[in-house]
Motif scaffolding. Sequence first.
Motif, PDB file in Angstrom:
ATOM      1  N   MET A   1       5.474  11.377  79.955  1.00 15.29           N
ATOM      2  CA  MET A   1       5.190  12.784  80.115  1.00 15.29           C
ATOM      3  C   MET A   1       5.056  13.398  78.730  1.00 15.29           C
ATOM      4  O   MET A   1       5.859  13.149  77.854  1.00 15.29           O
ATOM      5  CB  MET A   1       6.335  13.436  80.898  1.00 15.29           C
ATOM      6  CG  MET A   1       6.037  14.852  81.286  1.00 15.29           C
ATOM      7  SD  MET A   1       7.293  15.541  82.356  1.00 15.29           S
ATOM      8  CE  MET A   1       6.788  14.885  83.918  1.00 15.29           C
ATOM      9  N   LYS A   2       4.030  14.195  78.562  1.00 20.65           N
ATOM     10  CA  LYS A   2       3.772  14.803  77.262  1.00 20.65           C
ATOM     11  C   LYS A   2       4.660  16.019  77.044  1.00 20.65           C
ATOM     12  O   LYS A   2       4.930  16.767  77.978  1.00 20.65           O
ATOM     13  CB  LYS A   2       2.318  15.244  77.175  1.00 20.65           C
ATOM     14  CG  LYS A   2       1.330  14.110  77.167  1.00 20.65           C
ATOM     15  CD  LYS A   2      -0.062  14.649  77.268  1.00 20.65           C
ATOM     16  CE  LYS A   2      -0.791  14.361  75.990  1.00 20.65           C
ATOM     17  NZ  LYS A   2      -2.160  14.862  76.013  1.00 20.65           N
ATOM     18  N   ALA A  77      14.532  12.579  84.916  1.00 20.27           N
ATOM     19  CA  ALA A  77      13.123  12.967  85.057  1.00 20.27           C
ATOM     20  C   ALA A  77      13.002  14.340  85.703  1.00 20.27           C
ATOM     21  O   ALA A  77      12.189  15.167  85.285  1.00 20.27           O
ATOM     22  CB  ALA A  77      12.376  11.924  85.878  1.00 20.27           C
ATOM     23  N   LEU A  80      13.729  16.990  83.132  1.00 20.89           N
ATOM     24  CA  LEU A  80      12.587  17.219  82.248  1.00 20.89           C
ATOM     25  C   LEU A  80      11.519  18.061  82.938  1.00 20.89           C
ATOM     26  O   LEU A  80      10.981  19.008  82.356  1.00 20.89           O
ATOM     27  CB  LEU A  80      11.991  15.888  81.785  1.00 20.89           C
ATOM     28  CG  LEU A  80      10.744  15.976  80.905  1.00 20.89           C
ATOM     29  CD1 LEU A  80      11.058  16.721  79.609  1.00 20.89           C
ATOM     30  CD2 LEU A  80      10.195  14.603  80.631  1.00 20.89           C
ATOM     31  N   VAL A  81      11.225  17.734  84.187  1.00 21.39           N
ATOM     32  CA  VAL A  81      10.219  18.501  84.934  1.00 21.39           C
ATOM     33  C   VAL A  81      10.690  19.934  85.135  1.00 21.39           C
ATOM     34  O   VAL A  81       9.916  20.887  84.983  1.00 21.39           O
ATOM     35  CB  VAL A  81       9.918  17.816  86.290  1.00 21.39           C
ATOM     36  CG1 VAL A  81       9.085  18.709  87.186  1.00 21.39           C
ATOM     37  CG2 VAL A  81       9.206  16.491  86.064  1.00 21.39           C
ATOM     38  N   GLN A  84      10.269  21.864  81.844  1.00 20.47           N
ATOM     39  CA  GLN A  84       8.882  22.236  81.583  1.00 20.47           C
ATOM     40  C   GLN A  84       8.417  23.331  82.527  1.00 20.47           C
ATOM     41  O   GLN A  84       7.717  24.257  82.115  1.00 20.47           O
ATOM     42  CB  GLN A  84       7.979  21.011  81.669  1.00 20.47           C
ATOM     43  CG  GLN A  84       8.198  20.061  80.518  1.00 20.47           C
ATOM     44  CD  GLN A  84       7.213  18.907  80.505  1.00 20.47           C
ATOM     45  OE1 GLN A  84       6.509  18.658  81.474  1.00 20.47           O
ATOM     46  NE2 GLN A  84       7.170  18.197  79.387  1.00 20.47           N
ATOM     47  N   GLU A 138      13.975  20.571  77.171  1.00 18.10           N
ATOM     48  CA  GLU A 138      12.983  19.503  77.008  1.00 18.10           C
ATOM     49  C   GLU A 138      13.339  18.636  75.799  1.00 18.10           C
ATOM     50  O   GLU A 138      13.212  17.416  75.843  1.00 18.10           O
ATOM     51  CB  GLU A 138      11.586  20.102  76.838  1.00 18.10           C
ATOM     52  CG  GLU A 138      10.520  19.038  76.727  1.00 18.10           C
ATOM     53  CD  GLU A 138       9.169  19.574  76.315  1.00 18.10           C
ATOM     54  OE1 GLU A 138       8.167  19.036  76.802  1.00 18.10           O
ATOM     55  OE2 GLU A 138       9.124  20.506  75.482  1.00 18.10           O
ATOM     56  N   ARG A 142      14.610  14.117  75.254  1.00 20.58           N
ATOM     57  CA  ARG A 142      13.939  13.100  74.429  1.00 20.58           C
ATOM     58  C   ARG A 142      14.919  12.010  74.042  1.00 20.58           C
ATOM     59  O   ARG A 142      16.032  12.284  73.615  1.00 20.58           O
ATOM     60  CB  ARG A 142      13.375  13.734  73.156  1.00 20.58           C
ATOM     61  CG  ARG A 142      12.185  14.576  73.422  1.00 20.58           C
ATOM     62  CD  ARG A 142      11.554  14.999  72.135  1.00 20.58           C
ATOM     63  NE  ARG A 142      10.473  15.925  72.419  1.00 20.58           N
ATOM     64  CZ  ARG A 142       9.986  16.754  71.548  1.00 20.58           C
ATOM     65  NH1 ARG A 142      10.457  16.790  70.322  1.00 20.58           N
ATOM     66  NH2 ARG A 142       9.014  17.553  71.875  1.00 20.58           N
TER      67      ARG A 142
END
Length: 174
Positions: A1-2, A77, A80-81, A84, A138, A142
């Motif tokens: 994912m960017k 995950a 993170l979603v 964002q 976010e 990482r």
Amino acid sequence: MKPISPLLLLVIAVALAVLGWLAALISGRYSLQTPVLPLTGLLTMGVIVALTLILGIRVLRWRNGKKKKMLNPILAAWTLVLAQACAYTGTVLLGWHAGIFLDQLRLWSVRSGQSITWETLSMAGGGLVMVVVGLVVERFCRIPPEDGDAEGTPGLQGKRGKPKAEGEYAYRGD
């Protein structure tokens, strides 16, 4: 994912500020209500920000080695979603309400009650908080590159796409 591009967030905010300004201008011209979210929306935004922070801190604690238990990769995950989505939603709310605020500024001296202006500012501030929390969480998600990893991809060694060992994932083996 960017990772999220701050430039993209800025473009979205400016585009929605223009749309918000136009919507406020048109609603004022036709004597309609100003399109501002009610202050109860701040409650929802606060819940989203708190949930994002709690999940993000959980991932950060695991990443920094303060948790020995394996972190659920699906939860990471989702975090993170959620981070964002929080940043993008905050950008939309910030841009929209900033545009409406700019329209309300020209009427500041004419209006007797500026409750719409304060609602607009508080919603824009809530959007800014959502953007900041989304970007910070976010960063929490990482995974730093491991030593000796040429590509900077955790869990990979030598050739791209080949795991170090059978059944081994990108996690600390503490």
